[in-house]
Enzyme design. Structure first.
Site, short mmCIF file in Angstrom:
data_model
loop_
_atom_site.label_atom_id
_atom_site.label_comp_id
_atom_site.label_asym_id
_atom_site.label_seq_id
_atom_site.Cartn_x
_atom_site.Cartn_y
_atom_site.Cartn_z
N TRP A 122 -30.15 14.77 11.92
CA TRP A 122 -30.36 13.63 12.83
C TRP A 122 -29.47 13.76 14.07
O TRP A 122 -29.88 13.38 15.16
CB TRP A 122 -30.04 12.33 12.10
CG TRP A 122 -30.27 11.09 12.90
CD1 TRP A 122 -31.43 10.38 13.02
CD2 TRP A 122 -29.31 10.39 13.71
NE1 TRP A 122 -31.25 9.30 13.85
CE2 TRP A 122 -29.97 9.27 14.29
CE3 TRP A 122 -27.96 10.60 14.00
CZ2 TRP A 122 -29.31 8.38 15.13
CZ3 TRP A 122 -27.31 9.71 14.85
CH2 TRP A 122 -27.98 8.62 15.40
N HIS A 123 -28.28 14.32 13.90
CA HIS A 123 -27.35 14.44 15.03
C HIS A 123 -27.71 15.59 15.96
O HIS A 123 -27.28 15.59 17.12
CB HIS A 123 -25.92 14.62 14.52
CG HIS A 123 -25.28 13.34 14.09
ND1 HIS A 123 -25.42 12.82 12.82
CD2 HIS A 123 -24.52 12.44 14.77
CE1 HIS A 123 -24.75 11.68 12.73
NE2 HIS A 123 -24.21 11.43 13.90
N GLY A 124 -28.48 16.56 15.49
CA GLY A 124 -28.87 17.66 16.37
C GLY A 124 -29.43 18.84 15.62
O GLY A 124 -29.08 19.07 14.45
#
Length: 202
Positions: A122-124
């Site tokens: 989700w963060h990258g």
């Protein structure tokens, strides 16, 4: 806005050290790790304060997103205090649908790992974020195996657990901050091999 000013000042130190970690002493990197924790907290928390305040002007009451996370005694507790909106979403839409803890222990451990794997993605779309997420997942499994999460302590033991949790979270953030896995391990290597006492940066 004061929090955002602090975040900007911390970012200068973090960039100076992490951006040229090969030339820095291990102690300087440890110092930058602490600065990065402050940067993330003040930046994110400051932005959320603005959002919460703006929402209340329109009669919308939003919950707090941070509750003194750096005083957590375990990584699991850290996630109950840090980025509460995200951790609640992960619990409600990933962890519980997978079965949560209402299943076998092995299955519940699997659910934790998958949940934090999703958090990393989700963060990258980078392997560094996946490693960051997996570290948080596996540490929580270790805490469960040692029954640490259900045993709150006081006094010196409490302080020791808070410091330990803070250090674990900070080491995981090395991969969150660095652009590649190699540079992440490079930073960790410098911490444990360069014992110069110089913490100063330009």
């Amino acid at each position: 806005f004061k929090k955002l000013v602090i975040a900007d000042r911390m970012a200068l130190v973090v960039q100076a050290v992490y951006g040229n970690y090969n030339e820095r002493a291990g102690l300087a990197i440890l110092f930058a790790m602490g600065c990065y924790a402050i940067q993330l907290y003040t930046d994110f928390s400051g932005c959320m304060d603005i959002v919460i305040g703006a929402a209340r002007m329109y009669g919308i009451v939003l919950p707090e997103n941070f509750q003194a996370p750096f005083f957590s005694q375990t990584v699991a507790e850290f996630w109950r205090r840090w980025h509460i909106s995200l951790s609640t979403w992960l619990k409600d839409y990933i962890y519980i649908p997978l079965g949560g803890s209402s299943c076998s222990k092995i299955r519940s451990y699997y659910n934790i790992v998958i949940t934090f794997l999703v958090s990393g993605i989700w963060h990258g779309a980078n392997w560094t974020f996946i490693i960051w997420g997996l570290i948080h997942g596996f540490i929580q499994i270790i805490e469960k195996l040692l029954n640490i999460q259900k045993c709150e302590k006081r006094g010196f033991i409490k302080v020791l657990r808070i410091i330990t949790t803070f250090l674990i979270v900070n080491f995981a953030w090395i991969f969150f901050r660095m652009p590649t896995i190699e540079s992440g391990f490079g930073v960790i290597k410098k911490i444990f091999t360069n014992f110069s006492s110089n913490i100063f940066v330009d």
